[in-house]
Design a protein around this motif. Structure first.
Motif, PDB file in Angstrom:
ATOM      1  N   GLU A 184       3.368 -45.948  21.437  1.00  0.00           N
ATOM      2  CA  GLU A 184       4.263 -44.803  21.625  1.00  0.00           C
ATOM      3  C   GLU A 184       5.671 -45.258  21.995  1.00  0.00           C
ATOM      4  O   GLU A 184       6.667 -44.725  21.492  1.00  0.00           O
ATOM      5  N   ILE A 185       5.778 -46.251  22.867  1.00  0.00           N
ATOM      6  CA  ILE A 185       7.092 -46.784  23.230  1.00  0.00           C
ATOM      7  C   ILE A 185       7.799 -47.343  22.000  1.00  0.00           C
ATOM      8  O   ILE A 185       8.984 -47.088  21.761  1.00  0.00           O
ATOM      9  N   LEU A 186       7.066 -48.109  21.196  1.00  0.00           N
ATOM     10  CA  LEU A 186       7.658 -48.687  19.983  1.00  0.00           C
ATOM     11  C   LEU A 186       8.074 -47.589  19.002  1.00  0.00           C
ATOM     12  O   LEU A 186       9.132 -47.683  18.366  1.00  0.00           O
ATOM     13  N   HIS A 187       7.247 -46.572  18.877  1.00  0.00           N
ATOM     14  CA  HIS A 187       7.577 -45.464  17.980  1.00  0.00           C
ATOM     15  C   HIS A 187       8.861 -44.769  18.420  1.00  0.00           C
ATOM     16  O   HIS A 187       9.752 -44.481  17.607  1.00  0.00           O
ATOM     17  N   ASP A 188       8.976 -44.492  19.719  1.00  0.00           N
ATOM     18  CA  ASP A 188      10.184 -43.831  20.232  1.00  0.00           C
ATOM     19  C   ASP A 188      11.413 -44.721  20.051  1.00  0.00           C
ATOM     20  O   ASP A 188      12.492 -44.254  19.652  1.00  0.00           O
ATOM     21  N   LEU A 189      11.265 -46.005  20.338  1.00  0.00           N
ATOM     22  CA  LEU A 189      12.395 -46.922  20.210  1.00  0.00           C
ATOM     23  C   LEU A 189      12.806 -47.097  18.752  1.00  0.00           C
ATOM     24  O   LEU A 189      13.997 -47.219  18.441  1.00  0.00           O
ATOM     25  N   ASP A 190      11.835 -47.091  17.853  1.00  0.00           N
ATOM     26  CA  ASP A 190      12.146 -47.163  16.422  1.00  0.00           C
ATOM     27  C   ASP A 190      13.006 -45.975  15.997  1.00  0.00           C
ATOM     28  O   ASP A 190      13.960 -46.125  15.226  1.00  0.00           O
ATOM     29  N   ARG A 191      12.679 -44.790  16.499  1.00  0.00           N
ATOM     30  CA  ARG A 191      13.479 -43.596  16.175  1.00  0.00           C
ATOM     31  C   ARG A 191      14.899 -43.737  16.709  1.00  0.00           C
ATOM     32  O   ARG A 191      15.872 -43.360  16.038  1.00  0.00           O
ATOM     33  N   VAL A 192      15.029 -44.281  17.918  1.00  0.00           N
ATOM     34  CA  VAL A 192      16.364 -44.495  18.488  1.00  0.00           C
ATOM     35  C   VAL A 192      17.151 -45.492  17.633  1.00  0.00           C
ATOM     36  O   VAL A 192      18.339 -45.279  17.325  1.00  0.00           O
ATOM     37  N   CYS A 193      16.493 -46.576  17.230  1.00  0.00           N
ATOM     38  CA  CYS A 193      17.172 -47.585  16.410  1.00  0.00           C
ATOM     39  C   CYS A 193      17.692 -46.992  15.109  1.00  0.00           C
ATOM     40  O   CYS A 193      18.833 -47.253  14.699  1.00  0.00           O
ATOM     41  N   ARG A 194      16.868 -46.196  14.464  1.00  0.00           N
ATOM     42  CA  ARG A 194      17.275 -45.614  13.189  1.00  0.00           C
ATOM     43  C   ARG A 194      18.415 -44.619  13.360  1.00  0.00           C
ATOM     44  O   ARG A 194      19.313 -44.534  12.522  1.00  0.00           O
ATOM     45  N   LYS A 195      18.378 -43.857  14.445  1.00  0.00           N
ATOM     46  CA  LYS A 195      19.466 -42.910  14.720  1.00  0.00           C
ATOM     47  C   LYS A 195      20.768 -43.653  14.991  1.00  0.00           C
ATOM     48  O   LYS A 195      21.838 -43.279  14.486  1.00  0.00           O
ATOM     49  N   LEU A 196      20.700 -44.708  15.778  1.00  0.00           N
ATOM     50  CA  LEU A 196      21.895 -45.500  16.058  1.00  0.00           C
ATOM     51  C   LEU A 196      22.425 -46.168  14.791  1.00  0.00           C
ATOM     52  O   LEU A 196      23.646 -46.256  14.585  1.00  0.00           O
ATOM     53  N   ALA A 197      21.536 -46.654  13.940  1.00  0.00           N
ATOM     54  CA  ALA A 197      21.974 -47.306  12.700  1.00  0.00           C
ATOM     55  C   ALA A 197      22.732 -46.324  11.815  1.00  0.00           C
ATOM     56  O   ALA A 197      23.687 -46.707  11.120  1.00  0.00           O
TER      57      ALA A 197
END
Length: 223
Positions: A184-197
């Protein structure tokens, strides 16, 4: 973490899968249940021979592997060939937890369970997938072609079908990351990374977010 995946299968795929199921032989679903679950399982399953001959399991597993949302949230290492389950009126599956190891001797650890809905929710009453959680039961009944993925370690059940027929595919996944909280942590962080990109592609903070994701995955994964 419960993940809903919309439109995993398109209308053409759904029609073809249902046609294969209609032609196939169904057997008592209890034959594939574990020792404890067998007593509460009341459904029918497409025989493994029928599924193998039609290539249905491989096709469904391929659809999951080809879905970006599924790959990012589940981090699949191995996917078992899905089983086609049919619930007629009055059938249900009582509270149970999935076996930890499946398909022995080449065992797959069941980290994540997946249900793919193959007929429309309007075709039947009842038949909800009910998943236990610290916040109470979560009731899931999705449109045809959609799927839900959730930790296989949870107690879950299928409510009795009150009208019509429920047709689903079910499978289990061994993830590169076995712990559901870490996934779940990785999933949430992946979403943040994509939004920032998308919004701040050149920012140093974006690089730091991707670095954190990669290093957590490196720390937690089991290749």
């Amino acid at each position: 973490m419960l993940i809903e995946i919309a439109d995993l299968l398109d209308r053409t795929a759904l029609r073809e899968i249902r046609e294969i199921a209609e032609r196939g032989d169904f057997v008592d679903g209890a034959v594939t249940a574990g020792y404890r679950a067998r007593r509460v399982k009341n459904n029918n399953q497409l025989s493994k021979k029928s599924a193998a001959e039609s290539g249905l399991g491989a096709r469904l597993a391929g659809a999951l592997n080809g879905n970006a949302q599924f790959r990012r949230s589940v981090l699949p290492k191995r996917i078992l060939p899905p089983l086609i389950s049919r619930y007629a009126e009055g059938m249900a599956y009582g509270p149970h937890v999935d076996d930890a190891l499946m398909q022995k001797p080449n065992a797959v650890r069941s980290d994540v369970a997946v249900t793919i809905f193959l007929n429309d929710a309007r075709d039947y009453d009842g038949g909800e997938l009910v998943i236990g959680s610290p916040f109470g039961e979560q009731w899931v009944k999705l449109p045809a072609g959609a799927a839900v993925a959730y930790p296989a370690s949870t107690l879950h059940r299928v409510a009795p079908v009150e009208r019509g027929t429920r047709l689903v595919a079910v499978t289990w996944v061994q993830s590169y990351v076995r712990d559901p909280q870490q996934r779940e942590i990785l999933h949430d962080l992946d979403r943040v990374c994509r939004k920032l990109a998308d919004s701040q592609g050149e920012a140093a903070e974006t690089d730091l977010a991707f670095k954190s994701y990669s290093n957590l995955l490196r720390m937690w994964s089991e290749p």
